[in-house]
Design an enzyme around this catalytic site. Structure first.
Site, PDB file in Angstrom:
ATOM      1  N   GLY B  40       0.730  -1.209  -0.041  1.00  0.00           N
ATOM      2  CA  GLY B  40       0.109  -0.018  -0.095  1.00  0.00           C
ATOM      3  C   GLY B  40       1.133   1.232   0.088  1.00  0.00           C
ATOM      4  CG  ASN B  42       5.048   6.247   1.396  1.00  0.00           C
ATOM      5  OD1 ASN B  42       5.753   6.924   0.693  1.00  0.00           O
ATOM      6  ND2 ASN B  42       5.534   5.304   2.173  1.00  0.00           N
ATOM      7  N   GLY B  43       1.077   5.877   4.092  1.00  0.00           N
ATOM      8  CA  GLY B  43      -0.054   6.569   4.800  1.00  0.00           C
ATOM      9  C   GLY B  43      -1.298   5.819   4.659  1.00  0.00           C
ATOM     10  CE  LYS B  46       2.828   0.211   3.790  1.00  0.00           C
ATOM     11  NZ  LYS B  46       2.469   1.541   3.245  1.00  0.00           N
ATOM     12  CB  SER B  47       2.871   1.250  10.490  1.00  0.00           C
ATOM     13  OG  SER B  47       3.522   1.128   9.327  1.00  0.00           O
ATOM     14  CD  GLU B 166       7.481   0.302   4.928  1.00  0.00           C
ATOM     15  OE1 GLU B 166       8.312   1.128   4.336  1.00  0.00           O
ATOM     16  OE2 GLU B 166       6.315   0.846   4.914  1.00  0.00           O
TER      17      GLU B 166
HETATM   18  N1  ATP Z   1       0.509   8.682  15.888  1.00  0.00           N
HETATM   19  C1  ATP Z   1      -0.521   9.079  15.052  1.00  0.00           C
HETATM   20  N2  ATP Z   1      -1.295  10.051  15.228  1.00  0.00           N
HETATM   21  C2  ATP Z   1      -2.141  10.559  14.213  1.00  0.00           C
HETATM   22  N3  ATP Z   1      -2.159  10.217  13.174  1.00  0.00           N
HETATM   23  C3  ATP Z   1      -1.216   8.990  12.673  1.00  0.00           C
HETATM   24  C4  ATP Z   1      -0.368   8.696  13.500  1.00  0.00           C
HETATM   25  N4  ATP Z   1       0.557   7.803  13.083  1.00  0.00           N
HETATM   26  C5  ATP Z   1      -0.144   7.517  11.641  1.00  0.00           C
HETATM   27  N5  ATP Z   1      -1.295   8.446  11.714  1.00  0.00           N
HETATM   28  C6  ATP Z   1      -1.911   8.469  10.303  1.00  0.00           C
HETATM   29  O1  ATP Z   1      -2.597   7.378   9.851  1.00  0.00           O
HETATM   30  C7  ATP Z   1      -2.444   6.868   8.552  1.00  0.00           C
HETATM   31  C8  ATP Z   1      -1.958   5.624   8.543  1.00  0.00           C
HETATM   32  O2  ATP Z   1      -0.455   5.667   8.914  1.00  0.00           O
HETATM   33  P1  ATP Z   1       0.363   4.364   8.693  1.00  0.00           P
HETATM   34  O3  ATP Z   1       1.767   4.694   9.695  1.00  0.00           O
HETATM   35  O4  ATP Z   1      -0.328   3.004   9.230  1.00  0.00           O
HETATM   36  O5  ATP Z   1       0.778   4.094   7.220  1.00  0.00           O
HETATM   37  P2  ATP Z   1       1.840   3.130   6.524  1.00  0.00           P
HETATM   38  O6  ATP Z   1       0.814   2.402   5.346  1.00  0.00           O
HETATM   39  O7  ATP Z   1       2.380   2.274   7.660  1.00  0.00           O
HETATM   40  O8  ATP Z   1       2.688   4.152   5.863  1.00  0.00           O
HETATM   41  P3  ATP Z   1       4.301   3.992   5.275  1.00  0.00           P
HETATM   42  O9  ATP Z   1       4.506   3.258   3.899  1.00  0.00           O
HETATM   43  O10 ATP Z   1       4.499   5.416   5.214  1.00  0.00           O
HETATM   44  O11 ATP Z   1       4.895   3.399   6.454  1.00  0.00           O
HETATM   45  C9  ATP Z   1      -1.724   7.893   8.019  1.00  0.00           C
HETATM   46  O12 ATP Z   1      -2.415   9.054   7.462  1.00  0.00           O
HETATM   47  C10 ATP Z   1      -0.888   8.818   9.104  1.00  0.00           C
HETATM   48  O13 ATP Z   1      -0.893  10.091   8.825  1.00  0.00           O
HETATM   49 MG    MG Z   2       4.476   2.177   8.132  1.00  0.00          MG
END
Ligand code: ATP
Ligand code: MG
Ligand code: ATP
Ligand code: MG
Lengths: 289, 279, 264
Positions: B40, B42-43, B46-47, B166
């Site tokens: 997916g 960035n954002g 996933k995390s 990742e």
């Molecule tokens: N601690 C937090 N407080 C508020 N919003 C958050 C927080 N952590 C993540 N988000 C938001 O939640 C959404 C999902 O974030 P997440 O980190 O799960 O994305 P990701 O798929 O892991 O991205 P990446 O590929 O950059 O690691 C994003 O819009 C992010 O801005």
């Molecule tokens: Mg992530």
């Protein structure tokens, strides 16, 4: 502006029990306007080399000629700002260098340090922000409210704002998603072509080296092991493998095809389009016969 | 059909103080022993999903069950012991001052007796090929080595599931290869379930199944063949497709015969040769 | 910065390296007290010889040790001068106008500087021969009785070991950010004080941001690995008190007795 390294050696923590030889006997020239890729296994000395290009490190042996300045071992140079203005460096994870309240101020930090008037610096910030793919509203935001990819772009704009003649890039796309990676590399390539900027790219991506570089340097254990055109170096995959490096996917595919078919394509292909073209030609040759 | 080791039902989640959902109506199952890749932009969440599986976030709505434990406060430590995580930044998850201390950290937390601990630290390091580095300090290790130590720390607890968020994205190609080879090997040796979150297509294309997340929801799920069939659609989502798929596409435009979408270079080379040249 | 030895660990093989960290900590603690017994040339001589013996046993190159003292040499010199000018005892040695230097002052200054020097040498020896984590383990074990008084011994030890773990990482980070800003024309080394203080902002803010982010990620990683405080935790590192550790402390007692005998 040409840059020349002559038998450069660098030891970290020289003269202590923690001394560590990072590079030795490194000599090469970076002629004006070239796109040079520096590749090598991790710890091979790539980052150490590029820190010599704007005198962040002084060689422990040998010398570095940057335009009309000579930086040599043992001699302390004064006023290196003139060198650093001409050689802009984008470090690994450059977003870590952001600190100002607004994006605009951060981009202006470099130019103002080098004595550019504030108005002119702001003008540069405005034109650069769109060049790195962000909108002008971002200028008044705090850099810490941006996403990782956007912060990276702001940091890059901050280096470009110094209008350097030579651009040094240390793995500028590490950690980005595929789209971000491609957009940023394409931007650097456009800058290189339109403004004739000499560009030195440190990368682990053989694909990027193949796509963008005119010249390539292979580092191994602190020494320059090979230097040449990417096309020539990639046509000898075994030699690269000896230094722990691979060839781009396209080239690997071509070698696989040649091994299976016993045919030889006319040249080593560096892009997917070239490969398709060569394969079509080979097929046609086969049918004509 | 194999039994499910993880099941997620209609999960919603927002970060405190946010109005947008980071996860929106996510439902998915993970079968015991499979290798699941999650991709997916960035954002895309996933995390967030990964952290939820480890009880670092709780769903606002919906249920999560992991190794037969519902995700609740009282079971969270049991879950953490069975699902080990490896994060992206090698530096920021290395707790110990030396390699062996770091591997022991999880064991200490779980109150494992000293003799067992010593044995497990050695055995785990042996299995990731880092036994020679027992007393090294983290700043003398490469990124790939640090990640292998992190993996040793996870397997020392003998988990059922290992989740990589990742874990290879900050590594050089060789480090990445080392880490993936290690995980593959471990999975073969014992019945591990692997969930790997990644931007690396080669890694994803070798999974048993891929889930595509987009803006906090499951966009698609399927085998790598099915997912990479989507081609243009994936690129629109900010993702990429593997080299063999891209090449096939271009070759077809040039009137080559390529029967199906191959994911491995080897298969594509063979297909290219047999259907187009060897006539 | 590269030449700093204070707080660094040199992993060598030596009798001093092999001592239990608790023994070394108690030894230092005792030494700090014992040093104050010395008050004449003979007793200071014994003390100096004893320190040299310790250095010899640790196999650490004395030149390296001395070169690492450069940063504190100024403090020592300053203490020396202070005593020379302020102590007015014994015979008058010099009299240059308003400046009067007495024999007592010189002796006093020399003794105090020597005492300071020996203390620094012996403490550096502790950090040079004991890995930081062993020092932490030793401290935790020595402080254990204070747990009953609600002193958060485990937490303090963990905090200390994590700081130790991250010192090199943060030093690297400082170096990187500093270089990145220098490349953008920052100047950390020249100009008036006011300018220099201002120049540090571009270094401090990124460092702070990054340290904060690291701490956050580390906390998540620790929780994911099952960390929930000191309750029910076992320890991987065990300390073994051996005969030689007791011997080291006995040696210190012998030194104390000698000094007692030699002092005037
Ligand atoms: N601690 C937090 N407080 C508020 N919003 C958050 C927080 N952590 C993540 N988000 C938001 O939640 C959404 C999902 O974030 P997440 O980190 O799960 O994305 P990701 O798929 O892991 O991205 P990446 O590929 O950059 O690691 C994003 O819009 C992010 O801005
Ligand atoms: Mg992530
Ligand atoms: N600040 C430092 N102090 C001591 N040794 C260092 C320092 N920086 C780098 N080295 C050592 O110098 C050698 C070359 O390091 P360098 O960072 O130039 O490699 P690199 O090719 O850039 O690696 P990577 O691909 O991992 O970035 C390595 O052996 C490294 O351990
Ligand atoms: Mg580097």
């Amino acid at each position: 502006m040409d840059i020349q390294l002559q038998e450069v050696e660098y030891r970290y923590a020289a003269g202590t029990p923690f001394e560590r030889l990072a590079i030795e006997d490194v000599s090469f020239t970076i002629p004006e306007g070239v796109f040079l890729a520096v590749v090598g296994h991790t710890g091979s000395g790539k980052s150490t080399i590029i820190q010599h290009l704007n005198a962040l490190l002084r060689p422990t042996k040998g010398q570095v000629v940057i335009g009309d300045r000579v930086i040599s071992a043992g001699k302390k140079e004064k006023n290196l700002k003139s060198v650093r203005k001409k050689v802009g460096t984008v470090f690994q994870f450059p977003e870590h260098q952001l600190f100002e309240e607004t994006v605009e101020k951060d981009i202006c930090y470099g130019p103002i340090n080098f004595g550019i008037p504030e108005e002119e610096a702001k003008k540069r910030a405005r034109s650069l922000i769109s060049q790195v793919g962000l909108s002008e509203e971002v200028l008044q935001k705090s850099p810490f409210d941006l996403s990782g990819g956007q912060m990276r772009r702001v940091a890059i704009a901050g280096v470009l704002a110094m209008e350097p003649e030579v651009l040094v890039l240390d793995e500028p796309t590490a950690g980005l998603d595929p789209r971000g990676r491609k957009e940023i590399m394409d931007m650097f390539y456009t800058l290189h072509q339109e403004h004739g900027l000499s560009t030195i790219l440190v990368t682990h991506s053989m694909e990027d080296a193949a796509l963008y570089a005119d010249e390539m340097i292979v580092m191994h254990k602190g020494r320059v092991q090979k230097q040449g055109k990417p096309r020539d170096l990639f046509s000898q995959p075994d030699e690269l493998a000896a230094f722990g490096l691979s060839v781009p996917e396209v080239v690997r595919f071509q070698h696989r095809f040649e091994a299976l078919s016993g045919m030889k394509l006319d040249r080593t292909c560096l892009t997917i389009e070239e490969l398709a073209e060569e394969l079509a030609r080979a097929k046609k040759r086969g049918e004509d016969r | 059909m194999k039994e499910n080791i993880i099941s997620i039902n209609h999960v919603h989640f927002r970060y405190p103080g946010q109005t947008v959902y980071a996860l929106k109506d996510v439902s998915l199952n993970v079968a015991k022993g499979e290798w699941l890749a999650i991709v997916g932009h960035n954002g895309s969440g996933k995390s967030t999903l990964a952290k939820m599986l480890n009880g670092l976030h709780y769903p606002e709505e919906g249920q999560v069950t992991i190794c037969n434990f519902p995700l609740k406060d009282e079971f969270v430590w049991d879950i953490r012991r069975r699902l080990g995580m490896v994060f992206q930044n090698p530096d920021n998850q290395f707790v110990g001052t030396t390699v062996q201390d770091d591997v022991a950290f999880g064991l200490e937390n779980n109150g494992i007796p000293h003799e067992v601990m010593v044995e497990r630290v050695k055995a785990s390091l042996q299995r990731v090929g880092m036994l020679d580095f027992l007393n090294q300090e983290p700043h003398h290790l490469s990124g790939g080595q640090k990640q292998r130590v992190a993996i040793a720390g996870v397997i020392a607890l003998q988990p059922d599931i290992i989740l990589l968020d990742e874990a290879t994205s900050m590594l050089d190609p060789r480090g990445r290869e080392e880490v993936l080879r290690t995980v593959r090997q471990l999975k073969e040796e014992q019945d591990l379930t692997v969930i790997s979150i990644t931007h690396d297509l080669e890694e994803a294309s070798r999974a048993d199944r891929i889930i595509v997340l987009n803006k906090g929801s499951v966009y698609r799920e399927g085998t790598p063949e099915e997912i990479f069939q989507l081609n243009e659609e994936l690129i629109k989502l900010g993702l990429d497709v593997p080299f063999p798929v891209k090449l096939s596409e271009i070759l077809r435009l040039q009137d080559f015969e390529i029967a199906s979408n191959y994911l491995s270079e080897e298969e594509l080379v063979r297909e290219l040769w047999t259907s187009n040249f060897k006539k | 910065m590269e030449k700093m030895i204070f707080g660094r660990y040199l992993p060598l093989q030596s009798p001093v390296h092999e001592l239990d960290p608790r023994a070394k900590l108690l030894f230092i603690f005792g030494f700090v007290i014992v040093v104050f017994l010395a008050n004449n040339i003979l007793s200071y001589g014994i003390l100096a010889v004893f320190t040299l013996l310790c250095i010899y046993l640790s196999r650490i190159n004395i030149r390296f040790l001395l070169s690492g003292l450069k940063p504190v040499i100024w403090i020592i010199a300053f203490t020396f001068l202070l005593h020379i000018f302020l102590t007015k005892e014994g015979d008058l040695l010099f009299n240059i106008g308003f400046l009067k230097i007495y024999e007592g002052g010189v002796r006093q200054g020399a003794f105090i500087s020597l005492r300071f020097l020996l203390l620094i040498l012996v403490t550096s020896l502790l950090t040079l021969t004991t890995s930081p984590i062993s020092i932490t383990d030793g401290l935790e074990s020595l402080l254990n009785p204070f747990k009953k008084l609600k002193l958060p011994v485990h937490e303090l030890a963990l905090m200390m070991s994590i700081s130790l773990r991250f010192i090199p990482t943060l030093m690297d980070e400082t170096d990187k950010i500093m270089k990145a800003q220098i490349a953008r024309g920052a100047d950390f080394s020249s100009g008036p004080i006011k300018e220099r203080v201002k120049a540090v902002v571009p270094l401090l803010i990124p460092l702070f941001v990054s340290a904060f982010k690291r701490a956050e990620e580390l906390a998540v990683a620790m929780e994911a690995r099952g960390y929930r405080g000191g309750e029910g935790r076992t320890k991987y590192r065990l300390l073994h008190w051996q005969g030689k550790d007791s011997a080291a402390l006995v040696l210190l007692l012998v030194l104390a007795a000698l000094l007692w005998w030699a002092r005037s």
